[in-house]
Motif scaffolding. Structure first.
Motif, PDB file in Angstrom:
ATOM      1  N   GLY A 166      44.783 -13.955 -55.867  1.00 44.46           N
ATOM      2  CA  GLY A 166      45.526 -14.787 -56.816  1.00 44.46           C
ATOM      3  C   GLY A 166      46.624 -14.124 -57.588  1.00 44.46           C
ATOM      4  O   GLY A 166      47.693 -14.702 -57.769  1.00 44.46           O
ATOM      5  N   GLY A 167      46.410 -12.890 -58.060  1.00 46.35           N
ATOM      6  CA  GLY A 167      47.468 -12.241 -58.801  1.00 46.35           C
ATOM      7  C   GLY A 167      46.990 -11.338 -59.914  1.00 46.35           C
ATOM      8  O   GLY A 167      45.794 -11.075 -60.049  1.00 46.35           O
ATOM      9  N   SER A 168      47.948 -10.878 -60.689  1.00 45.46           N
ATOM     10  CA  SER A 168      47.700  -9.821 -61.662  1.00 45.46           C
ATOM     11  C   SER A 168      48.354 -10.165 -62.993  1.00 45.46           C
ATOM     12  O   SER A 168      49.500 -10.616 -63.029  1.00 45.46           O
ATOM     13  CB  SER A 168      48.277  -8.516 -61.112  1.00 45.46           C
ATOM     14  N   ALA A 169      47.629  -9.906 -64.064  1.00 42.56           N
ATOM     15  CA  ALA A 169      48.101 -10.324 -65.378  1.00 42.56           C
ATOM     16  C   ALA A 169      49.171  -9.387 -65.938  1.00 42.56           C
ATOM     17  O   ALA A 169      49.119  -8.175 -65.750  1.00 42.56           O
ATOM     18  CB  ALA A 169      46.919 -10.374 -66.348  1.00 42.56           C
ATOM     19  N   GLY A 170      50.130  -9.986 -66.618  1.00 44.03           N
ATOM     20  CA  GLY A 170      51.127  -9.227 -67.367  1.00 44.03           C
ATOM     21  C   GLY A 170      51.959 -10.207 -68.165  1.00 44.03           C
ATOM     22  O   GLY A 170      52.541 -11.134 -67.596  1.00 44.03           O
ATOM     23  N   VAL A 171      51.982 -10.022 -69.473  1.00 46.15           N
ATOM     24  CA  VAL A 171      52.694 -10.973 -70.335  1.00 46.15           C
ATOM     25  C   VAL A 171      54.181 -10.910 -70.031  1.00 46.15           C
ATOM     26  O   VAL A 171      54.781  -9.833 -70.045  1.00 46.15           O
ATOM     27  CB  VAL A 171      52.445 -10.613 -71.821  1.00 46.15           C
TER      28      VAL A 171
ATOM     29  N   VAL B 255      56.123  -4.399 -63.411  1.00 45.14           N
ATOM     30  CA  VAL B 255      57.535  -4.083 -63.152  1.00 45.14           C
ATOM     31  C   VAL B 255      57.630  -2.869 -62.228  1.00 45.14           C
ATOM     32  O   VAL B 255      58.440  -2.832 -61.296  1.00 45.14           O
ATOM     33  CB  VAL B 255      58.295  -3.831 -64.477  1.00 45.14           C
ATOM     34  N   GLN B 256      56.781  -1.896 -62.462  1.00 45.11           N
ATOM     35  CA  GLN B 256      56.772  -0.718 -61.596  1.00 45.11           C
ATOM     36  C   GLN B 256      56.497  -1.106 -60.134  1.00 45.11           C
ATOM     37  O   GLN B 256      57.176  -0.647 -59.216  1.00 45.11           O
ATOM     38  CB  GLN B 256      55.707   0.286 -62.080  1.00 45.11           C
TER      39      GLN B 256
ATOM     40  N   SER C  52      61.679  -0.450 -68.762  1.00 45.74           N
ATOM     41  CA  SER C  52      61.887  -1.345 -69.903  1.00 45.74           C
ATOM     42  C   SER C  52      62.998  -2.359 -69.632  1.00 45.74           C
ATOM     43  O   SER C  52      63.095  -3.369 -70.317  1.00 45.74           O
ATOM     44  CB  SER C  52      62.220  -0.524 -71.147  1.00 45.74           C
ATOM     45  N   GLU C  53      63.835  -2.093 -68.638  1.00 43.55           N
ATOM     46  CA  GLU C  53      64.874  -3.076 -68.302  1.00 43.55           C
ATOM     47  C   GLU C  53      64.310  -4.279 -67.556  1.00 43.55           C
ATOM     48  O   GLU C  53      65.022  -5.248 -67.294  1.00 43.55           O
ATOM     49  CB  GLU C  53      65.984  -2.421 -67.465  1.00 43.55           C
ATOM     50  N   GLY C  54      63.035  -4.187 -67.187  1.00 44.69           N
ATOM     51  CA  GLY C  54      62.389  -5.343 -66.565  1.00 44.69           C
ATOM     52  C   GLY C  54      62.630  -5.406 -65.069  1.00 44.69           C
ATOM     53  O   GLY C  54      63.317  -4.562 -64.488  1.00 44.69           O
TER      54      GLY C  54
END
Lengths: 588, 248
Positions: free
Chosen positions: A51-56, A95-96, B131-133
């Motif tokens: 399903g996915g992974s949490a991240g605000v 993001v990484q 941090s730039e998203g």
């Protein structure tokens, strides 16, 4: 015995292990990092996460929301300082992964799309269709090729940890292809070996999810925490246990009983309307949904299938286009393994064991009680899941705490003092001899007999709803099975090269110990909280049990269970409310 | 269940420690209509012969462990059903073209080296702080490579590939599909660092467009298409055009 020297050994090549290895390599490219895994890394069970992974990420969401959903979802048994660290680092890890190439699903403008999961106030789940774990794992695995500091030892089975004077000194492994015993000298080690769901019969887990990392840690003197908390996922195929992702419900699927009723409204998750809305009905948490199934089954409201009772997971109203775009894997799996086309018919589903919320106790730095030994991912209990894990927190956990473990291990290596290799090697010889003895038994039982009896005992006595007498019976059976295991397994296969029967016998030894820790911790916790429900103690008891359970190895005997404090910072224990009034939510 | 039937499974056995030649061993396996070939093998392992060796893990066609030849054709054993092969016999053998480690387990090391050769990771223009998203990637840009990101590395395509059978150094369908996947990703500028692998003697030009790879792929990846698009790229590269266009 072959001897290999490394600075850091990472055991396990799933998401947590790969993230740890990459973090260690980035922290210090001069380190020798050995990544050992009993399967090729891309076979690891992370691959099956859907399903996915949490991240605000949404403007209407916040770190406080993620914190509250996690702590409430865990019924206040989470360590709040750790949850706080966790929620602050999820998004940067997502993001990484994006930078490393993970094909996250997007909105039309190219920004990240997020979906609902159960128990969430706001959409927070990053997803790559319904193959999120697959893509995360392959992204990490492929990215790991960038780092020359990482040497992979694929298909090396970890058989023992060498601990001297409270410090980890080595890892004993079997090179599967040859059966050769290998000692990895190391200054630090990271356990990233995954969960233990295979101690139960009906589970969503891959065959490799046998918990031996937990067993290794336990035998080496580390402790397991909160082992009574086992997550049943509410929507799995009867028989095989194959997972029908929570993303189905996140995208709007509904659950109905044999009368066509959306029965969740009878279990504190209603009212039905307005639908959909956050934290209500099908968007409730996993423990509540699985428990509601159990009650429906008792009432006779379930459908009977050849593999047990079931309810309907109905996706049809989503339409073929959305189903195929958002849920291609579960569509294919339902067609192949259940003979059901979700576009045209509801999928019969029932709860199955999905996730081991307990594990090797660590602090927020992923440190275990053994110096130089770190643990991350499902094998660990870092403190974020409490009594019930929030869906989509586990994929986030493997990268957030995998990274911490890799960085901490790299840092620890700098301060580790040199030791005499002779002592480690002598210990390794003793370990190797013990493992090799299993090959030579002339008499004994078949492996499958003891394994199947263990699974039956767990299903029977340590299931969704537990009683004192049932748990005691399970504890007795598991003690007998451990005694039978010690008396001997007789293998058909006496070869060293690629002997998977031998490896399964080693795994079984750990599984029995881990199962025993689960049963004894469940017996000790005389209350009902989250995923741990006692029919003889139906209420939550914060006065006595707002504490972690700690299981310590009792050698050949039963584990000792004690309590340890829970860290509470800002969220005082309250009542855990789902359903109720609310506004209609947008499905993204 | 009542509808249990019996089917014969013939498994290829080979143990490098003791055997000079592979041999077939026959097992009579009771099965129900929902049982896969993999479950048949698990039955053998549990009840008849614990020495039969094969890989498996997820049992839901996503981990890529359990590929094998089933009646002469490469399949994932977890999603191939005994009912469809009745009355049998069912012959199971290790994937074609690979060295055998034991019984149905093949040596996968060569494939892992090929993955390394194609540099299977994003090569980006410049490092930007997290941090730039996230980068923007439209659904159309995602679609451009998405199919090629679906490979589960099960190696069925290598067992299907006659060229790989002739030349084990051929980088082959899955690795070349992955090369294509990264080249097509809007976030990547690594075409030139992967060009040597694509252009090599054992790269895209080795493919003779048989297309069996695409036919056996259990995930709908089309390796043949990936390889042949890269022939165009490789030819342009030879002419110096590709590099002038900035690698995309």
């Amino acid at each position: 015995m072959r001897i290999i020297s490394a600075d850091v050994v990472v055991i396990g090549g799933g998401g947590a292990g790969l993230r740890a290895a990459i973090a260690a390599a980035e922290a210090d490219p001069g380190l020798a990092i050995a990544l050992i895994s009993k399967v090729l890394p891309m076979r690891s069970h992370t691959v099956a996460a859907e399903g996915g992974s949490a991240g605000v990420v949404r403007d209407d969401d916040s770190l406080d929301n993620h914190f509250d959903d996690t702590v409430t979802g865990g019924e206040w048994l989470c360590d709040q300082d750790v949850v706080d660290y966790f929620v602050r680092h999820c998004t940067e890890e997502m993001v990484q992964l994006e930078r490393w190439g993970c094909p996250w699903s997007r909105k039309p403008d190219g920004s990240i799309n997020v979906r609902f999961f159960g128990g969430m106030k706001v959409q927070r789940t990053w997803f790559a269709a319904d193959k999120s774990g697959f893509h995360i794992l392959h992204t990490l695995f492929q990215t790991s090729y960038k780092y020359p500091a990482i040497t992979r030892y694929d298909e090396y089975f970890c058989a023992d940890l060498i601990v001297e004077d409270g410090r980890v000194r080595g890892v004993v492994a079997i090179e599967i292809a040859t059966g050769e015993m290998v000692l990895f000298h190391c200054k630090a080690a990271v356990l990233a070996t995954g969960g233990a769901g295979r101690v139960f019969r009906q589970n969503t887990n891959a065959g490799i999810v046998t918990g031996e990392g937990m067993g290794l840690a336990l035998r080496s003197g580390a402790v397991l925490r909160d082992m009574e908390f086992v997550q049943w996922h509410p929507t799995c195929l009867p028989g095989t246990g194959i997972l029908m992702s929570e993303a189905c419900r996140g995208e709007g699927a509904i659950l109905t009983n044999k009368n066509g009723d959306r029965y969740l409204q009878d279990y504190g998750l209603g009212p039905l309307d307005p639908w959909p809305r956050a934290k209500a009905m099908e968007l409730g948490p996993r423990d509540r949904l699985s428990q509601a199934f159990w009650h429906e089954d008792k009432k006779g409201n379930t459908i009977q299938t050849p593999h047990g009772s079931a309810v309907n997971l109905d996706l049809r109203h989503l339409g073929e286009k959305k189903i195929l775009e958002r849920l291609p894997l579960i569509t294919e799996a339902a067609r192949t393994f259940a003979g059901v086309d979700p576009v045209r018919e509801p999928i019969p589903v029932r709860p199955a064991v999905h996730y081991t919320m307990g594990g090797i106790a660590t602090n927020v730095h992923t440190e275990t009680s053994i110096s130089g030994l770190y643990a991350a991912g499902e094998c660990a209990s870092v403190g974020i899941h409490g009594a019930n894990r929030l869906g989509s927190n586990s994929l986030a956990e493997i990268v957030v705490f995998g990274k911490v473990a890799g960085e901490r291990a790299a840092h620890y290596v700098r301060s580790a003092r040199p030791v005499s290799p002779g002592r480690t090697e002598r210990q390794a010889e003793v370990s190797a001899a013990r493992v090799l003895r299993l090959l030579g038994n002339e008499r004994g039982e078949r492996l499958a007999e003891i394994r199947d009896a263990m699974m039956d005992a767990m299903e029977e006595g340590v299931g969704l709803y537990r009683t004192e007498s049932g748990l005691k019976a399970a504890c007795r059976t598991l003690a007998e099975l451990r005694a039978r295991y010690r008396r001997g397994i007789r293998l058909d296969d006496r070869n060293r090269a690629f002997n998977t029967e031998w490896l399964a016998a080693i795994e079984l030894g750990s599984m029995l110990e881990v199962a025993e820790a689960m049963a004894h911790a469940a017996l000790w916790r005389r209350e009902s909280r989250g995923a741990h429900q006692r029919l003889d103690a139906t209420a939550r008891d914060d006065r006595r049990f707002l504490v972690h359970s700690i299981a310590r190895s009792g050698g050949d005997g039963a584990p000792q269970i004690k309590s340890a404090p829970v860290t509470i910072t800002k969220s005082r224990p309250g009542s855990r409310v789902y359903g109720g009034a609310g506004t209609k939510a947008e499905l993204t | 269940m009542t509808d249990t039937r019996t089917i014969r499974i013939e498994a290829l056995r080979f143990n490098p420690e003791t055997d000079s030649e592979p041999r077939l061993q026959r097992y009579e396996v009771p099965f129900t209509p929902d049982m896969s070939v993999l479950q048949g093998l698990q039955y053998i392992k549990d009840h008849l012969d614990g020495s039969l060796t094969f890989r498996w893990s997820c049992r839901m066609a996503v981990c890529g462990s359990c590929g094998m030849m089933i009646n002469g054709r490469p399949h994932l054993s977890c999603e191939t059903f005994l009912r469809d092969l009745y009355p049998g016999p069912v012959r199971v053998e290790p994937l074609d073209h690979f060295p055998v480690q034991r019984d149905l387990a093949i040596d996968q090391a060569g494939f892992l080296d090929k993955l390394a050769a194609i540099k299977p990771y994003i090569v980006s223009a410049k490092e930007r702080p997290l941090s730039e998203g996230p980068s923007r990637q439209t659904p159309a840009q995602l679609d451009a490579y998405y199919q090629y990101s679906q490979c589960i590395n099960c190696l069925l395509c290598y067992a299907a590939c006659p060229q790989f059978g002739l030349n084990p150094d051929f980088i082959g369908p899955a690795a070349l599909s992955l090369l294509h996947r990264y080249n097509l990703d809007s976030r990547d500028i690594g075409w030139s660092v992967r060009a040597d692998a694509a252009n090599a003697d054992v790269g895209v030009w080795e493919c003779t467009v048989v297309g069996y790879c695409s036919e056996v792929c259990p995930k709908g990846v089309d390796p043949m298409h990936a390889v042949n698009e890269n022939k165009v790229n490789s030819a342009l590269d030879y002419l110096g055009v590709k590099r002038l266009l900035g690698g995309r």
